[in-house]
Scaffold this motif. Sequence first.
Motif, PDB file in Angstrom:
ATOM      1  N   SER A   1    -100.490  15.366  55.584  1.00  0.00           N
ATOM      2  CA  SER A   1     -99.486  14.715  56.420  1.00  0.00           C
ATOM      3  C   SER A   1     -98.234  14.379  55.634  1.00  0.00           C
ATOM      4  CB  SER A   1    -100.070  13.450  57.051  1.00  0.00           C
ATOM      5  OG  SER A   1    -100.508  12.551  56.046  1.00  0.00           O
ATOM      6  N   VAL A   2     -98.328  14.397  54.300  1.00  0.00           N
ATOM      7  CA  VAL A   2     -97.172  14.233  53.411  1.00  0.00           C
ATOM      8  C   VAL A   2     -97.127  15.486  52.535  1.00  0.00           C
ATOM      9  CG1 VAL A   2     -96.067  12.839  51.631  1.00  0.00           C
ATOM     10  CG2 VAL A   2     -97.390  11.727  53.435  1.00  0.00           C
ATOM     11  N   GLU A   3     -96.116  16.297  52.718  1.00  0.00           N
ATOM     12  CA  GLU A   3     -96.052  17.581  52.028  1.00  0.00           C
ATOM     13  C   GLU A   3     -95.571  17.419  50.589  1.00  0.00           C
ATOM     14  OE1 GLU A   3     -93.798  20.382  54.245  1.00  0.00           O
ATOM     15  OE2 GLU A   3     -94.931  20.061  56.110  1.00  0.00           O
ATOM     16  N   ALA A   4     -95.628  18.527  49.873  1.00  0.00           N
ATOM     17  CA  ALA A   4     -95.219  18.510  48.463  1.00  0.00           C
ATOM     18  C   ALA A   4     -93.697  18.389  48.351  1.00  0.00           C
ATOM     19  CB  ALA A   4     -95.707  19.778  47.764  1.00  0.00           C
ATOM     20  N   GLU A   5     -93.249  18.129  47.145  1.00  0.00           N
ATOM     21  CA  GLU A   5     -91.821  17.935  46.896  1.00  0.00           C
ATOM     22  C   GLU A   5     -91.071  19.262  47.042  1.00  0.00           C
ATOM     23  OE1 GLU A   5     -91.407  16.250  43.056  1.00  0.00           O
ATOM     24  OE2 GLU A   5     -92.696  14.512  43.470  1.00  0.00           O
ATOM     25  N   VAL A   6     -89.898  19.207  47.661  1.00  0.00           N
ATOM     26  CA  VAL A   6     -89.001  20.356  47.766  1.00  0.00           C
ATOM     27  C   VAL A   6     -87.605  19.906  47.357  1.00  0.00           C
ATOM     28  CG1 VAL A   6     -90.326  21.518  49.571  1.00  0.00           C
ATOM     29  CG2 VAL A   6     -88.526  19.898  50.202  1.00  0.00           C
ATOM     30  N   ASP A   7     -86.795  20.864  46.919  1.00  0.00           N
ATOM     31  CA  ASP A   7     -85.439  20.548  46.499  1.00  0.00           C
ATOM     32  C   ASP A   7     -84.641  19.983  47.677  1.00  0.00           C
ATOM     33  OD1 ASP A   7     -83.252  20.876  44.384  1.00  0.00           O
ATOM     34  OD2 ASP A   7     -82.407  21.912  46.127  1.00  0.00           O
ATOM     35  N   LEU A   8     -83.891  18.941  47.410  1.00  0.00           N
ATOM     36  CA  LEU A   8     -83.187  18.234  48.473  1.00  0.00           C
ATOM     37  C   LEU A   8     -82.125  19.115  49.133  1.00  0.00           C
ATOM     38  CD1 LEU A   8     -82.885  15.427  49.857  1.00  0.00           C
ATOM     39  CD2 LEU A   8     -81.034  14.969  48.234  1.00  0.00           C
ATOM     40  N   LEU A   9     -81.308  19.813  48.336  1.00  0.00           N
ATOM     41  CA  LEU A   9     -80.254  20.641  48.906  1.00  0.00           C
ATOM     42  C   LEU A   9     -80.823  21.876  49.605  1.00  0.00           C
ATOM     43  CD1 LEU A   9     -77.501  20.439  46.127  1.00  0.00           C
ATOM     44  CD2 LEU A   9     -77.731  19.095  48.225  1.00  0.00           C
ATOM     45  N   SER A  10     -81.924  22.395  49.098  1.00  0.00           N
ATOM     46  CA  SER A  10     -82.565  23.535  49.776  1.00  0.00           C
ATOM     47  C   SER A  10     -83.107  23.120  51.136  1.00  0.00           C
ATOM     48  CB  SER A  10     -83.687  24.094  48.903  1.00  0.00           C
ATOM     49  OG  SER A  10     -83.185  24.538  47.663  1.00  0.00           O
ATOM     50  N   TYR A  11     -83.713  21.929  51.169  1.00  0.00           N
ATOM     51  CA  TYR A  11     -84.189  21.425  52.458  1.00  0.00           C
ATOM     52  C   TYR A  11     -83.033  21.213  53.428  1.00  0.00           C
ATOM     53  CZ  TYR A  11     -85.922  18.039  55.854  1.00  0.00           C
ATOM     54  OH  TYR A  11     -86.222  17.377  57.017  1.00  0.00           O
ATOM     55  N   CYS A  12     -81.935  20.683  52.935  1.00  0.00           N
ATOM     56  CA  CYS A  12     -80.757  20.468  53.790  1.00  0.00           C
ATOM     57  C   CYS A  12     -80.212  21.795  54.317  1.00  0.00           C
ATOM     58  CB  CYS A  12     -79.688  19.724  53.008  1.00  0.00           C
ATOM     59  SG  CYS A  12     -78.118  19.562  53.868  1.00  0.00           S
ATOM     60  N   ALA A  13     -80.116  22.807  53.436  1.00  0.00           N
ATOM     61  CA  ALA A  13     -79.598  24.107  53.879  1.00  0.00           C
ATOM     62  C   ALA A  13     -80.511  24.751  54.909  1.00  0.00           C
ATOM     63  CB  ALA A  13     -79.430  25.022  52.666  1.00  0.00           C
ATOM     64  N   ARG A  14     -81.809  24.517  54.799  1.00  0.00           N
ATOM     65  CA  ARG A  14     -82.739  25.095  55.772  1.00  0.00           C
ATOM     66  C   ARG A  14     -82.707  24.376  57.107  1.00  0.00           C
ATOM     67  NH1 ARG A  14     -87.226  24.322  53.114  1.00  0.00           N
ATOM     68  NH2 ARG A  14     -88.030  22.593  54.359  1.00  0.00           N
ATOM     69  N   GLU A  15     -82.518  23.076  57.090  1.00  0.00           N
ATOM     70  CA  GLU A  15     -82.584  22.301  58.317  1.00  0.00           C
ATOM     71  C   GLU A  15     -81.245  22.217  59.052  1.00  0.00           C
ATOM     72  OE1 GLU A  15     -85.257  20.983  59.729  1.00  0.00           O
ATOM     73  OE2 GLU A  15     -86.555  21.810  58.163  1.00  0.00           O
ATOM     74  N   TRP A  16     -80.140  22.293  58.337  1.00  0.00           N
ATOM     75  CA  TRP A  16     -78.821  22.104  58.952  1.00  0.00           C
ATOM     76  C   TRP A  16     -77.928  23.295  58.592  1.00  0.00           C
ATOM     77  CZ3 TRP A  16     -78.685  18.226  62.327  1.00  0.00           C
ATOM     78  CH2 TRP A  16     -79.611  17.203  62.183  1.00  0.00           C
TER      79      TRP A  16
END
Length: 458
Positions: free
Chosen positions: A191-206
Motif C-alpha cells: 500500500s506504500v510503494e518504493a521510492e521514485v525520483d520526484l521529478l520523474s514522478y512529476c513528469a509522468r503524472e503531469w
Amino acid sequence: MIPEKPRLDGPSILPRPRADPGGRSRRLPEAPPIPTPGPARPRRGLPLAAQRVTRPPGARGGSAAGRPRPAPPAPPALARRGEASPGAGGRRLRASPQRAAGMAAPRSPPRARERERPGAPATGNDQVHAWTLVTSQALDTAWRIAKGSVMLAVSFLVAALCYFKRLHLYLGRRLKWWIGYLQRKFKRNLSVEAEVDLLSYCAREWKGETPRAKLMRKAYEELFWRRRIKCVRQVKRDNYDALRSVLFQIFSQGLSFPSWMKEKDIVKLPEKLLFSQGCNWIQQYSFGPEKYTGSNVFGKLRKCVELLKTQWTEFSGIKDYHKRGSMCNILFSNAILEYKLYEALKFIMLYQVTEVYEQMKTKKVIPSLFRLLFSRETSSDPLSFMMNHLNSVGDTCGLEQIDMFILGYSLEVKIKVFRLFKFNSRDFEVCYPEEPLREWPEISLLTENDRHYHIPVF
C-alpha cells in the motif's frame, strides 16, 4: 427355232438378242468372266461413308466385314444373245431392252454419286460429336461437384477461424484474470510503494499544458531544488491514505509512544469510556465500511488497540533503519492488519476528543483547535463528532483538515504537509497542529488536493 429365255443371275437383267435383218440371228460376242470382288480399296478424295456399297437384298450369309460385294452389271455390248449370266439362284431371265439401255448409260463421277446419296450416315462425325458431348457433360458435372466441395470447404474454414478467434479471446481473458488473481494471491500488494525520483514522478503524472499542470510542475521543482526532497513514495489512494501515510512514517522512523500512552494502558480505553464516563453511544461506532456492530464493538476495538500497541512497541525497539523498512513493507502489504491499525487510530482520536470535552465541561483550559471543533454544529460533542465525521473515515471520505489537527495532537507528532495546489501562497506549507505544545517529532506529507497524500523522502 425359238430362242431360249436367258437366265438372270442376281439383280442384273440382260437385254434380248437383236434380230438380224437377213433372218439370221447374230450372236453377241462372248462376255469376259466377271472377276470375284475382293476387299474394297478406299478411293482417293471420298469419305469412307461414300465408298461403302450397300448389300443387295438377295445376298445371304457372311458378316458385313467379310461379305463379298456384288459385281457391277455387265454392259449390254458384252452380253451374248440368248445366254444368261450366271446368278446366285440359277434362274434365267430375259432382259428388257429398256433395262439394257439404262444399264449401258455411263457412270456418274464419284462426287456426284456422293451428292446423290444424302442418307449416307456420317458415322465418324457422329462418334466425334458424341464423345465431345459426353466429355463436356462429364467436365460440367465434375466442375459442379468440385465447386460445391470447394464452397463447403471454404465455409467450414471460415466458421472454424471465427470459432478459434472467439476461443482465443475467451482464453486470453481467462488467462489474464488468472494471472492477476495469482499475482494478488502470492505477490505482496504494497500500500506504500518504493521510492521514485520526484521529478520523474512529476513528469509522468503531469504532462499537459493546462494551468494546473504547469502549477504542479513548478511546485514539484520547488520541492526538489529548495526543500531538498529528492524522492517520493506513492501511497494507495483510498479513504485511509492520510492515516496510512502518518502511521507508516511513525513506524519507519521508529518513533516512541506519546507521553500520555506511556501513562495509560490504551488496551483498556474502550471499557474506560463505557464504564467510567458512561459513553453508551460508543456502541454506534463503525469500522469503516461496517456500519454497525452492536455489542461486539468493545471486543473489536480492544483487539485493534492491542494490535497497535504491539506493533508500535516492536518498531520503536528496532534501531536498524533498513530492518524497520523491511518490516514496514511486510506490515503494509497485509490489508487486514492495516485496517485494524487505522481503526485503532480513529478510536484514539475519539478518546482524545472525549477527554478534552470533559475538561471543557470542568472549565479547564483546552487547545484552540478543540474549541474550533466544538464550535461546529456537526461536532458540538463527541457523539456528533463520531456520527458525522469519524464513522465516515475509511468508508466514504478521508480526514479533513480539522481531523489532521486532532490526529497530530493525539499522536504527539508535528505533521507538516506540502499542499502543492497552493503553490505561491501562504498555505503552501502547513503544520498540524500549528503550535505544538512540546518538541514533538516531525513527519512530512505532500498532497495535490487535500484528499490523497504521499510521503516525501529527503
